[in-house]
Design an enzyme around this catalytic site. Structure first.
Site, PDB file in Angstrom:
ATOM      1  N   HIS A 299       1.496  -4.914  -0.518  1.00 29.46           N
ATOM      2  CA  HIS A 299       1.682  -4.030   0.647  1.00 29.46           C
ATOM      3  C   HIS A 299       3.107  -4.066   1.173  1.00 29.46           C
ATOM      4  O   HIS A 299       3.385  -3.534   2.242  1.00 29.46           O
ATOM      5  CB  HIS A 299       0.684  -4.393   1.749  1.00 29.46           C
ATOM      6  CG  HIS A 299      -0.729  -4.229   1.294  1.00 29.46           C
ATOM      7  ND1 HIS A 299      -1.383  -3.022   1.301  1.00 29.46           N
ATOM      8  CD2 HIS A 299      -1.594  -5.113   0.732  1.00 29.46           C
ATOM      9  CE1 HIS A 299      -2.589  -3.173   0.790  1.00 29.46           C
ATOM     10  NE2 HIS A 299      -2.747  -4.434   0.438  1.00 29.46           N
TER      11      HIS A 299
ATOM     12  N   SER B 146      -3.083  -7.953   3.469  1.00 23.37           N
ATOM     13  CA  SER B 146      -3.677  -6.645   3.195  1.00 23.37           C
ATOM     14  C   SER B 146      -4.615  -6.161   4.290  1.00 23.37           C
ATOM     15  O   SER B 146      -4.733  -4.961   4.505  1.00 23.37           O
ATOM     16  CB  SER B 146      -4.435  -6.698   1.863  1.00 23.37           C
ATOM     17  OG  SER B 146      -5.439  -7.684   1.896  1.00 23.37           O
TER      18      SER B 146
ATOM     19  N   LYS C 177      -0.044   1.247  -4.935  1.00 24.58           N
ATOM     20  CA  LYS C 177      -0.128   1.544  -3.496  1.00 24.58           C
ATOM     21  C   LYS C 177       1.043   2.451  -3.101  1.00 24.58           C
ATOM     22  O   LYS C 177       1.008   3.625  -3.423  1.00 24.58           O
ATOM     23  CB  LYS C 177      -0.241   0.247  -2.726  1.00 24.58           C
ATOM     24  CG  LYS C 177      -1.646  -0.321  -2.990  1.00 24.58           C
ATOM     25  CD  LYS C 177      -1.956  -1.682  -2.493  1.00 24.58           C
ATOM     26  CE  LYS C 177      -3.407  -1.998  -2.903  1.00 24.58           C
ATOM     27  NZ  LYS C 177      -3.717  -3.403  -2.870  1.00 24.58           N
TER      28      LYS C 177
HETATM   29  C1  LIG Z   1      -4.605  -4.106  -3.828  1.00 29.46           C
HETATM   30  C2  LIG Z   1      -4.122  -5.486  -3.899  1.00 29.46           C
HETATM   31  C3  LIG Z   1      -4.012  -6.143  -5.125  1.00 29.46           C
HETATM   32  C4  LIG Z   1      -4.529  -5.544  -6.407  1.00 29.46           C
HETATM   33  O1  LIG Z   1      -3.693  -4.556  -6.885  1.00 29.46           O
HETATM   34  P1  LIG Z   1      -4.315  -3.452  -7.878  1.00 29.46           P
HETATM   35  O2  LIG Z   1      -3.118  -2.895  -8.557  1.00 29.46           O
HETATM   36  O3  LIG Z   1      -5.009  -2.464  -7.002  1.00 29.46           O
HETATM   37  O4  LIG Z   1      -5.244  -4.166  -8.786  1.00 29.46           O
HETATM   38  C5  LIG Z   1      -3.465  -7.391  -5.146  1.00 29.46           C
HETATM   39  N1  LIG Z   1      -3.070  -8.001  -4.023  1.00 29.46           N
HETATM   40  C6  LIG Z   1      -3.159  -7.414  -2.819  1.00 29.46           C
HETATM   41  C7  LIG Z   1      -2.669  -8.130  -1.617  1.00 29.46           C
HETATM   42  C8  LIG Z   1      -3.707  -6.145  -2.714  1.00 29.46           C
HETATM   43  O5  LIG Z   1      -3.849  -5.579  -1.525  1.00 29.46           O
END
Ligand SMILES: *Cc1c(COP(=O)(O)O)cnc(C)c1O
Length: 392
Positions: free
Chosen positions: A214, A186, A244
């Site tokens: 991601h 991330s 995302k």
């Molecule tokens: C953003 C993220 C999460 C969490 O996801 P949410 O749906 O925002 O709680 C988990 N793992 C990674 C690698 C992330 O970047």
């Protein structure tokens, strides 16, 4: 004030003071997001270059309409856990759709990606077991590992030799073992070497959980990091987020039918939480339609990241996440503030989100950026990085 209240206040004040001295206090700022890249803050318009709305789908008219229709018809909230009142058919449809898209037998949708990671690992391993986790894996994967009470061994980022050494040293003492990693990291945007990790998992009988927050929607024809390899490197446990590239909210796990069946009954952050609102499921379903049918949309964030990196003479990126590592929190904050002066929102990323000494700008690219946004951002950042004294 009672003395317990006073000691709590003192504790909070001391902690905040410590964080301020290290430039580590964080503050959410009121910001209106007009679309994936145009935001308003303090009466100014800025170009957002740090969002995870990689495809601009959170603001796509068809995605919004799908959410609106579902909310109008089925309500704003789900009301209870799916195990208590039953779940809306849209949630079941979304699970079938994600499983089909990822090529797994089954899928479970969670309240968020973070909740998914707090659920999955503790439902599968416990005190007699072993977890090997990449040092740079997401905070919620680490939290899930700790919550499981299994023995946790951290391997150096993407270091297969270190992973093998830890497996060789500790696997035999443990009943079950898991390997935890991001698919696309991330804060760095690089890939995990999934084929090699899966091979080690086979050799040592360790179950691999890949966090593809991601990857989904972006890499491997949108199907995530497993599909970025040929043949696909499909871990038995593939989780991700709907929040995302899919522009909605919620998390998921794609796995075999049996494993999903077990988790539906045993994963506490799934059992003891309210189901996702129908509108979030409807939005994610519409986003999947758009991702599946529009290769140009899927490919655009990476194309823009490449354009930016070539202008900045940075190494060619493999994902739309480009870190510009500056070192200290103060340097990262100053560079972020200087970019904001030129009209770009790129928030400084500081410890503990990233390791000590690697505070950075984490620049992300969205299909909704224009080429000229990217060129202006590169120009602005180049001139800021050339004058470190101006950033003091
Ligand atoms: C953003 C993220 C999460 C969490 O996801 P949410 O749906 O925002 O709680 C988990 N793992 C990674 C690698 C992330 O970047």
């Amino acid at each position: 004030m009672t003395s317990a209240t006073a000691s709590l206040e003192r504790f909070a004040a001391d902690k905040l003071g410590q964080l301020d001295r290290k430039s580590l206090r964080r503050k959410p700022v009121e910001t209106r997001h007009r679309d994936a890249v145009h935001v308003e803050r303090d009466g100014r318009e800025l170009i957002n270059a740090c969002s995870n709305d990689y495809l601009g789908l959170a603001h796509h008219p068809e995605v919004i309409e799908a959410a609106r229709e579902a909310a109008a018809e089925w309500g704003a909230g789900a009301g209870a856990s799916r195990l208590v009142t039953g779940g809306h058919p849209l949630l079941f449809e979304l699970e079938r759709r994600l499983a089909g898209f990822k090529g797994t037998e089954d899928c479970i949708v969670f309240g968020s990606g973070s909740l998914a990671n707090l659920a999955i690992t503790p439902a599968l391993v416990g005190p007699d077991d072993l977890i090997l986790i990449d040092a740079l894996a997401h905070a919620c994967l680490h939290a899930g590992a700790r919550l499981s009470a299994a023995r946790v061994e951290v391997f150096r980022h993407n270091d297969l030799a270190h992973l093998r050494t830890l497996l060789a040293a500790h696997r035999a003492e443990a009943r079950h073992a898991m390997i935890l990693t991001d698919g696309v990291f991330s804060m760095d945007g690089d890939f995990a070497p999934l084929p090699e990790i899966l091979a080690l998992g086979e050799q040592y009988d360790a179950w691999t959980l890949v966090d593809d927050a991601h990857g989904i929607g972006i890499v491997g024809d949108g199907r995530g990091s497993a599909h970025a390899f040929a043949p696909p490197a499909a871990a038995p446990l593939q989780m991700g987020t709907l929040s995302k590239a899919l522009g909605s909210y919620g998390g998921y796990l794609c796995a075999s039918q049996r494993v999903c069946e077990l988790l539906r009954t045993r994963a506490r952050p799934l059992v003891f939480t309210t189901a996702l609102p129908p509108a979030s499921a409807a939005a994610a379903l519409k986003a999947l339609d758009l991702i599946e049918t529009d290769a140009e949309l899927r490919n655009r964030p990476l194309a823009l990241a490449r354009r930016f990196c070539s202008r900045m003479r940075l190494p060619e990126p493999v994902s739309p996440i480009v870190p510009v590592i500056l070192g200290s929190a103060d340097l990262a904050l100053a560079a972020s503030a200087a970019l904001e002066e030129t009209g770009f929102l790129v928030t400084a990323i500081r410890p503990p989100t990233v390791p000590e000494g690697t505070a950075r700008l984490r620049i992300t690219f969205s299909a909704a950026h224009s080429e000229s946004d990217i060129d202006r951002l590169a120009k602005a950042l180049k001139s800021i990085l050339k004058q470190p004294e101006a950033a003091e």
